[in-house]
Write an enzyme that holds these catalytic residues in place. Sequence first.
Site, PDB file in Angstrom:
ATOM      1  N   MET A  69       0.896  -1.185   0.087  1.00  0.00           N
ATOM      2  CA  MET A  69      -0.143   0.053   0.062  1.00  0.00           C
ATOM      3  C   MET A  69       1.042   1.293   0.043  1.00  0.00           C
ATOM      4  SD  MET A  69      -1.714   2.707   1.471  1.00  0.00           S
ATOM      5  CE  MET A  69      -0.446   2.950   2.789  1.00  0.00           C
ATOM      6  N   PRO A  70       1.297   1.792  -1.133  1.00  0.00           N
ATOM      7  CA  PRO A  70       2.029   2.879  -1.125  1.00  0.00           C
ATOM      8  C   PRO A  70       0.937   4.037  -1.028  1.00  0.00           C
ATOM      9  CG  PRO A  70       1.973   1.919  -3.200  1.00  0.00           C
ATOM     10  CD  PRO A  70       1.216   1.153  -2.453  1.00  0.00           C
ATOM     11  N   LEU A  71       1.606   5.339  -0.346  1.00  0.00           N
ATOM     12  CA  LEU A  71       0.858   6.649  -0.109  1.00  0.00           C
ATOM     13  C   LEU A  71       1.656   7.378  -1.348  1.00  0.00           C
ATOM     14  CD1 LEU A  71      -0.830   8.796   0.941  1.00  0.00           C
ATOM     15  CD2 LEU A  71       1.153   9.264   2.772  1.00  0.00           C
ATOM     16  N   PHE A  95       5.622   6.771  -0.376  1.00  0.00           N
ATOM     17  CA  PHE A  95       6.049   6.140   0.775  1.00  0.00           C
ATOM     18  C   PHE A  95       5.394   4.562   0.764  1.00  0.00           C
ATOM     19  CE2 PHE A  95       5.424  10.822   1.014  1.00  0.00           C
ATOM     20  CZ  PHE A  95       6.580  11.092   1.857  1.00  0.00           C
TER      21      PHE A  95
END
Length: 135
Positions: free
Chosen positions: A1-3, A72
Amino acid sequence: MPLIRIDLQEGRSEEEIKNIMDTVQDCSVEAFNVPVKDRYQIVTEHKPGRMILLDTGLGFERTEEAIVIQVFTSPRATINKNKFYSLLSEKLQANCNLAPKNLLVSVMTNTDVDWSFGFGETQYLSGELPKDKDS
């Protein structure tokens, strides 16, 4: 799960921004093998002159069309990061007419304890969310 944070200069239409966001998401899904619904993106538009993106001595000049993508994410293999960079360059040029020289990307790695998806809890640590199989 990238931000994923996308910084760009003011002046693009809503359609252009959505196209950039969709393209970045497609690249993230393909390179990092994340679920399509793991989509966390923030776009920040800056006034002209508020983004200084020099070439670090590589011998080219960016234009006002330049964008910065900060990711991130949990740890990713080098091969996946390189695939992400390549896909972004190719697909943003094809889908959004962004010259490859106008793309700056940075990936910052973090761990399960660095994420809370709400309620003041760390869902990866509690087991509420499964851990990323690629991390």
